[in-house]
Design a protein around this motif. Structure first.
Motif, short mmCIF file in Angstrom:
data_model
loop_
_atom_site.label_atom_id
_atom_site.label_comp_id
_atom_site.label_asym_id
_atom_site.label_seq_id
_atom_site.Cartn_x
_atom_site.Cartn_y
_atom_site.Cartn_z
N UNK A 139 0.82 -1.21 0.00
CA UNK A 139 0.00 0.00 0.00
C UNK A 139 0.86 1.27 0.00
N UNK A 140 0.79 2.08 -1.08
CA UNK A 140 1.55 3.33 -1.09
C UNK A 140 1.17 4.25 0.07
N UNK A 141 -0.11 4.31 0.41
CA UNK A 141 -0.53 5.23 1.49
C UNK A 141 0.05 4.78 2.83
N UNK A 142 0.00 3.47 3.09
CA UNK A 142 0.56 2.96 4.35
C UNK A 142 2.07 3.18 4.39
N UNK A 143 2.75 2.95 3.27
CA UNK A 143 4.20 3.12 3.24
C UNK A 143 4.59 4.58 3.46
N UNK A 144 3.82 5.49 2.88
CA UNK A 144 4.11 6.93 3.08
C UNK A 144 4.01 7.27 4.56
N UNK A 145 2.98 6.75 5.23
CA UNK A 145 2.82 7.02 6.67
C UNK A 145 3.96 6.38 7.47
N UNK A 146 4.38 5.17 7.05
CA UNK A 146 5.47 4.49 7.76
C UNK A 146 6.78 5.26 7.64
N UNK A 147 7.04 5.78 6.43
CA UNK A 147 8.31 6.52 6.22
C UNK A 147 8.33 7.79 7.06
N UNK A 148 7.16 8.38 7.22
CA UNK A 148 7.06 9.60 8.03
C UNK A 148 7.28 9.27 9.51
N UNK A 149 6.72 8.15 9.93
CA UNK A 149 6.80 7.76 11.34
C UNK A 149 8.22 7.32 11.72
N UNK A 150 8.88 6.57 10.80
CA UNK A 150 10.20 6.01 11.11
C UNK A 150 11.18 6.36 10.00
N UNK A 151 11.66 7.61 9.96
CA UNK A 151 12.49 8.05 8.83
C UNK A 151 13.80 7.27 8.70
N UNK A 152 14.28 6.66 9.77
CA UNK A 152 15.55 5.93 9.70
C UNK A 152 15.42 4.51 9.17
N UNK A 153 14.21 4.07 8.91
CA UNK A 153 13.99 2.66 8.53
C UNK A 153 13.73 2.58 7.03
N UNK A 154 14.20 1.49 6.41
CA UNK A 154 13.97 1.28 4.97
C UNK A 154 12.59 0.64 4.76
#
Ligand SMILES: C[S@@+](CC[C@H](N)C(=O)[O-])C[C@H]1O[C@@H](n2cnc3c(N)ncnc32)[C@H](O)[C@@H]1O
Length: 256
Positions: free
Chosen positions: A64-79
């Motif tokens: 899910x692009x929307x879920x991934x965008x939220x994840x990247x925002x929440x954990x910027x240090x994680x791939x």
């Protein structure tokens, strides 16, 4: 199904986090070097992994692009990577594959679970949690109302969108040939929620979503109103006026 809605999914964060923590507590690893969070969503299941093993290389994977965008925002240090777990291949064997609340959406688990075991390093662990709630009133009522004449034509596909899970013993049998040790257990959570509307809101970002997505807005509103009334009957107020939302979940921890 349209894309996931991270803000709506996060609204019942405490109720959804508890099984993540319960699964994580049963992972028998001291220092996994490579961790993958399959179906990482908005990162709610990834965050406790990063906190427990800050030295590990952690990858979150989701379609899910929307879920991934939220994840990247929440954990910027994680791939984080957009990929389908059914076909994804890691670059090197993984020490921990964590899959919280995702595999219930994936068909052919008899093939997928052994494939995931094959992606693990020797001694690596596959840790899985899946809602086992299709026979609960919350989900049986989705199908019952979908079968009413006003909705039946449009909702036949939605009622079949999630495959049912086999018994815990079957998962044990599927995993045993690929694992040195397999633990399987069921936990039925009883979430106190404000009222029936809260149950409907909680499932509206997950199990109810394929039904609402398949209807034009006025019919979706009718369906939701019929469903909310049925849920209110099935989950009467308890002694404190709140409702208890029964939520059975199946857990698997298999060590290669
Ligand atoms: C219920 S959410 C759980 C998210 C996260 N694991 C958590 O505990 O908060 C399920 C996630 O699985 C993802 N998903 C569903 N099928 C998938 C697949 N075949 N491959 C990868 N991700 C998938 C969805 O996009 C969604 O973000």
């Amino acid at each position: 199904m349209t894309d996931w809605q991270p803000e709506l999914y996060a609204r019942y964060g405490d109720e959804r986090l508890q099984p993540v923590l319960d699964l994580l507590a049963r992972v028998p690893l001291d220092r996994p070097a490579r961790i993958v969070d399959l179906g990482c969503g908005a990162g709610a299941s990834t965050e406790p992994l990063v906190r427990r093993w800050p030295e590990a290389e952690v990858l979150g994977l989701d379609t899910s692009p929307a879920m991934l965008a939220a994840a990247r925002k929440k954990l910027p240090g994680v791939a984080f990577v957009e990929a389908d777990l059914a076909v994804w291949e890691p670059e090197a064997p993984v020490d921990l594959i964590f899959a919280n609340a995702v595999l219930q959406w994936v068909p052919d688990l008899e093939r997928v679970l052994p494939r995931l075991m094959g992606l693990l390093a020797s001694g690596g662990v596959l840790a899985v949690q899946m809602p086992r709630n299709l026979e609960e009133p919350s989900h049986a009522l989705m199908r019952r109302i979908a079968a009413e004449p006003a909705f039946a034509d449009r909702l036949a596909k939605a009622s079949a969108s999630r495959p049912g899970l086999p018994p815990a013993e079957t998962f044990y049998d599927w995993l045993c040939p690929h694992a040195a040790d397999v633990q399987v257990w069921l936990t039925t959570y009883h979430h106190p929620l404000a009222d029936a509307a809260a149950i409907v809101e909680m499932v509206s970002s997950t199990g109810l979503k394929p039904y609402l997505d398949a209807l034009p807005p006025p019919l979706a509103a009718d369906y939701r109103a019929r469903y909310t009334a049925a849920v209110a009957e099935a989950y009467p107020p308890r002694a404190d006026g709140r409702v208890l939302f029964r939520f059975p979940r199946l857990f698997l921890v298999a060590r290669r």
